[in-house]
Design an enzyme around this catalytic site. Structure first.
Site, mmCIF file in Angstrom:
data_model
loop_
_atom_site.group_PDB
_atom_site.id
_atom_site.type_symbol
_atom_site.label_atom_id
_atom_site.label_comp_id
_atom_site.label_asym_id
_atom_site.label_seq_id
_atom_site.Cartn_x
_atom_site.Cartn_y
_atom_site.Cartn_z
ATOM 1 N N CYS A 292 0.760 -1.690 0.361
ATOM 2 C CA CYS A 292 0.144 0.534 -0.093
ATOM 3 C C CYS A 292 1.351 1.162 -0.032
ATOM 4 O O CYS A 292 2.073 1.314 0.711
ATOM 5 C CB CYS A 292 -0.571 0.463 1.505
ATOM 6 S SG CYS A 292 -1.497 0.887 1.445
ATOM 7 N N HIS B 81 -9.037 -3.735 -2.140
ATOM 8 C CA HIS B 81 -8.388 -3.139 -1.318
ATOM 9 C C HIS B 81 -8.500 -1.592 -1.008
ATOM 10 O O HIS B 81 -8.379 -0.604 0.032
ATOM 11 C CB HIS B 81 -6.525 -2.891 -1.865
ATOM 12 C CG HIS B 81 -5.408 -2.121 -0.935
ATOM 13 N ND1 HIS B 81 -5.285 -3.061 -0.674
ATOM 14 C CD2 HIS B 81 -5.585 -1.157 -1.163
ATOM 15 C CE1 HIS B 81 -3.690 -2.145 0.019
ATOM 16 N NE2 HIS B 81 -4.309 -1.293 -0.184
ATOM 17 N N GLU B 82 -8.430 -0.966 -2.458
ATOM 18 C CA GLU B 82 -8.788 0.663 -2.622
ATOM 19 C C GLU B 82 -10.050 0.980 -1.790
ATOM 20 O O GLU B 82 -10.571 2.092 -1.321
ATOM 21 C CB GLU B 82 -9.107 0.816 -4.296
ATOM 22 C CG GLU B 82 -7.225 0.654 -5.288
ATOM 23 C CD GLU B 82 -6.496 0.897 -4.445
ATOM 24 O OE1 GLU B 82 -6.811 2.166 -3.243
ATOM 25 O OE2 GLU B 82 -5.445 0.078 -4.005
ATOM 26 N N HIS C 20 -9.791 1.824 1.809
ATOM 27 C CA HIS C 20 -9.955 2.706 2.294
ATOM 28 C C HIS C 20 -10.836 3.757 2.738
ATOM 29 O O HIS C 20 -10.360 4.866 3.567
ATOM 30 C CB HIS C 20 -8.277 3.304 1.342
ATOM 31 C CG HIS C 20 -6.898 2.729 1.199
ATOM 32 N ND1 HIS C 20 -6.589 3.610 1.604
ATOM 33 C CD2 HIS C 20 -6.846 2.212 0.310
ATOM 34 C CE1 HIS C 20 -5.463 2.842 1.589
ATOM 35 N NE2 HIS C 20 -5.357 2.014 0.608
#
Ligand code: ZN
Length: 186
Positions: free
Chosen positions: A103, A145-146, A149
Site C-alpha cells: 500500500c 483493497h482500494e 480505504h
C-alpha cells in the site's frame, strides 16, 4: 500535473469514513481535478491503485490501473485504468484467495491478506455512467483493497497471520534464503 503527498499510516485521515460524491457533482471541475491529481500521484509512486483519502480528500473516489511494470512481471497486460466513484462491493458466495499486498500509505512493506475471489461491484465512472459488474481474481483483490480505504480500513487490519507481514527487503531476503522467489504483490 499535480503530484500530491500520499498520507502514511498513522495519519488519522486514513482512518475516517469518506463521503459519497453527489451524482450531480461527478462531472464538476473539482472532481475532475481530484481525479487528475490522483492519477498523477499514483503514477509518480508507481502504485496500482489510489483512494482519495490517501491524498487527504475524504470523498468516495478510487483510481486503479497501471501498465506493465517490473514490480508486477506476471501481470502482462496490466490493469485497466478506471475511476470508481461511490463504489459498492457485494460479496458473492466465493472462496477466498490470498495475496501479498502492499500500500502506498504503508511504504516498503507487505503483508499476506485473504479476500473474496469474486465480487459484484457497482460504481459510477467519471462520465457519470453507472456500472454493475462481476470481478474476479487479482482485479477483485485490488478493488477490495482500494474500497476499504474509503471506510478507513487498511490492509494491515486484515492480515491473515501477523507473522506474514514486514519490510519488503527483509521478506525478500528470507524468501531467497529459503530458496523461494519473492511473491507478486497486489
Ligand atoms: Zn492502499
Amino acid at each position: 500535473m499535480a503530484v500530491r503527498k500520499i498520507l502514511r499510516i498513522g495519519d488519522p485521515q486514513l482512518r475516517q469514513k469518506s463521503a459519497e460524491v453527489p451524482v450531480t457533482e461527478i462531472r464538476s471541475s473539482e472532481i475532475k481535478k481530484l481525479i487528475r491529481d490522483m492519477y498523477d500521484s499514483m503514477e509518480a509512486a508507481e502504485g496500482v491503485g489510489l483512494a482519495a483519502p490517501q491524498i487527504g480528500v475524504l470523498k468516495r473516489v478510487v483510481v486503479v490501473g497501471f501498465y506493465r511494470s517490473e514490480r508486477y512481471p506476471e501481470l502482462k497486460n496490466g490493469i485497466e485504468h478506471r475511476v470508481l466513484i461511490n463504489p459498492e462491493i457485494e460479496v458473492l458466495d466465493s472462496p477466498k484467495v490470498g495475496f501479498w499486498e502492499g500500500c502506498l500509505s504503508v511504504p516498503d512493506m507487505r503483508g499476506y491478506v485473504e479476500r473474496q475471489r469474486k465480487i459484484r461491484l457497482k460504481f459510477y465512472d467519471e462520465k457519470e455512467e453507472f456500472h454493475d459488474e462481476i470481478i474476479e481474481g487479482f482485479d477483485a483483490v485490488v478493488y477490495q483493497h482500494e474500497c476499504d480505504h474509503l471506510d478507513g480500513i487498511l490492509y494491515v487490519d486484515r492480515l491473515a497471520d501477523p507473522t506474514m507481514f514486514g519490510y519488503n527487503d527483509e521478506l525478500d531476503m528470507a524468501d531467497r534464503k529459503a530458496g523461494k522467489e519473492p511473491p507478486q504483490v497486489a
